[in-house]
Design a protein around this motif. Sequence first.
Motif, PDB file in Angstrom:
ATOM      1  N   ASP A  63       0.825  -1.211   0.000  1.00  0.00           N
ATOM      2  CA  ASP A  63       0.000   0.000   0.000  1.00  0.00           C
ATOM      3  C   ASP A  63       0.856   1.257   0.000  1.00  0.00           C
ATOM      4  OD1 ASP A  63      -2.626  -1.338   0.341  1.00  0.00           O
ATOM      5  OD2 ASP A  63      -1.814  -1.923   2.277  1.00  0.00           O
ATOM      6  N   THR A  64       0.312   2.323  -0.598  1.00  0.00           N
ATOM      7  CA  THR A  64       0.903   3.651  -0.517  1.00  0.00           C
ATOM      8  C   THR A  64      -0.134   4.585   0.079  1.00  0.00           C
ATOM      9  OG1 THR A  64       2.341   3.306  -2.439  1.00  0.00           O
ATOM     10  CG2 THR A  64       1.874   5.583  -1.808  1.00  0.00           C
ATOM     11  N   VAL A  65       0.242   5.283   1.142  1.00  0.00           N
ATOM     12  CA  VAL A  65      -0.653   6.240   1.785  1.00  0.00           C
ATOM     13  C   VAL A  65      -0.047   7.624   1.624  1.00  0.00           C
ATOM     14  CG1 VAL A  65      -1.870   6.888   3.891  1.00  0.00           C
ATOM     15  CG2 VAL A  65      -1.360   4.473   3.449  1.00  0.00           C
ATOM     16  N   ASN A  66      -0.737   8.485   0.881  1.00  0.00           N
ATOM     17  CA  ASN A  66      -0.305   9.866   0.667  1.00  0.00           C
ATOM     18  C   ASN A  66      -1.049  10.761   1.647  1.00  0.00           C
ATOM     19  OD1 ASN A  66       1.370   9.351  -1.729  1.00  0.00           O
ATOM     20  ND2 ASN A  66      -0.559   8.837  -2.716  1.00  0.00           N
ATOM     21  N   VAL A  67      -0.314  11.325   2.587  1.00  0.00           N
ATOM     22  CA  VAL A  67      -0.908  12.161   3.637  1.00  0.00           C
ATOM     23  C   VAL A  67      -0.602  13.609   3.304  1.00  0.00           C
ATOM     24  CG1 VAL A  67      -0.992  12.653   6.107  1.00  0.00           C
ATOM     25  CG2 VAL A  67      -0.556  10.313   5.321  1.00  0.00           C
ATOM     26  N   THR A  68      -1.624  14.356   2.880  1.00  0.00           N
ATOM     27  CA  THR A  68      -1.395  15.743   2.476  1.00  0.00           C
ATOM     28  C   THR A  68      -1.662  16.743   3.598  1.00  0.00           C
ATOM     29  OG1 THR A  68      -3.637  15.921   1.588  1.00  0.00           O
ATOM     30  CG2 THR A  68      -1.918  15.214   0.071  1.00  0.00           C
ATOM     31  N   SER A  69      -2.548  16.400   4.544  1.00  0.00           N
ATOM     32  CA  SER A  69      -2.823  17.298   5.670  1.00  0.00           C
ATOM     33  C   SER A  69      -3.444  16.490   6.793  1.00  0.00           C
ATOM     34  CB  SER A  69      -3.772  18.435   5.252  1.00  0.00           C
ATOM     35  OG  SER A  69      -5.015  17.917   4.789  1.00  0.00           O
ATOM     36  N   GLY A  91       5.159  19.390  -2.213  1.00  0.00           N
ATOM     37  CA  GLY A  91       6.436  19.805  -1.651  1.00  0.00           C
ATOM     38  C   GLY A  91       6.349  20.561  -0.352  1.00  0.00           C
ATOM     39  N   SER A  92       5.216  20.503   0.342  1.00  0.00           N
ATOM     40  CA  SER A  92       5.078  21.173   1.629  1.00  0.00           C
ATOM     41  C   SER A  92       4.489  20.223   2.660  1.00  0.00           C
ATOM     42  CB  SER A  92       4.175  22.401   1.511  1.00  0.00           C
ATOM     43  OG  SER A  92       3.950  22.972   2.797  1.00  0.00           O
ATOM     44  N   ALA A  93       5.156  20.134   3.801  1.00  0.00           N
ATOM     45  CA  ALA A  93       4.642  19.357   4.934  1.00  0.00           C
ATOM     46  C   ALA A  93       3.962  20.247   5.961  1.00  0.00           C
ATOM     47  CB  ALA A  93       5.782  18.585   5.587  1.00  0.00           C
ATOM     48  N   GLN A  94       3.676  21.490   5.591  1.00  0.00           N
ATOM     49  CA  GLN A  94       3.151  22.448   6.566  1.00  0.00           C
ATOM     50  C   GLN A  94       1.661  22.272   6.852  1.00  0.00           C
ATOM     51  OE1 GLN A  94       5.506  24.036   8.252  1.00  0.00           O
ATOM     52  NE2 GLN A  94       6.733  22.745   6.869  1.00  0.00           N
ATOM     53  N   GLY A  95       1.005  21.350   6.140  1.00  0.00           N
ATOM     54  CA  GLY A  95      -0.392  21.036   6.450  1.00  0.00           C
ATOM     55  C   GLY A  95      -0.534  19.949   7.491  1.00  0.00           C
ATOM     56  N   ILE A  96       0.576  19.466   8.056  1.00  0.00           N
ATOM     57  CA  ILE A  96       0.536  18.391   9.047  1.00  0.00           C
ATOM     58  C   ILE A  96       0.436  19.019  10.435  1.00  0.00           C
ATOM     59  CG2 ILE A  96       1.693  16.319   9.909  1.00  0.00           C
ATOM     60  CD1 ILE A  96       0.700  16.183   6.974  1.00  0.00           C
TER      61      ILE A  96
END
Length: 203
Positions: A63-69, A91-96
């Motif tokens: 599985d691939t899990v894409n976590v955008t926010s 290219g931004s992890a600032q929604g985490i």
Amino acid sequence: MAASSSSPCIGCYTTLNFHDWSDATGRTVSYTKTSVSGLAPANIDWAEFDISAVTLYAGTGADTVNVTSTDAPLTIHGTNGLDAVDIGNAGSAQGIHGAVTIDNYSNYTNILIDDSADATARVATLTDSSVTGIAPAAIYWTAPDIGTVTLGMGTGADTVNVLSTDPAVVIQGTDSHDRVTIGNGGSVQGIQGPVDVRNLYSR
């Protein structure tokens, strides 16, 4: 007077669990702070501030899990599949904004935290089971369950403090003069997994 049974529940929240652990088909899952798609045939949505925690059990496939926010804390359990968890949005992890925790029963997950388009200089601290500072919230993992952790640092002058490693770590700079410091309290003996340091374009 007793409160009416129809009175609204002030401060009540829902914990949300996705159970797909018996699914042998590898899935590509897209996760946001208000939805998940690709796990089930239909999309699943929720109100952002009504959820206190989310737990996702992936299947036995790759599985691939894409976590955008994230807003509520998110736990991703792999189930004996060679999985990937990619964290970031364009290219931004600032929604985490809610912590992410990753493990994988009897196999390995490769983690990519992609902040490569972020122009703000970040100070990240990495241990064998967590990283802080690259995103607003911490990202945790169970070290024996992880194959590789890749940090895609941004275009600002970033600092990465590597205190300890167990899975292999790749630190990828992006066109900036970064600093990587390896060691904890004057000792590098906590570096149990290999570290690969790269920087695109900057000279």
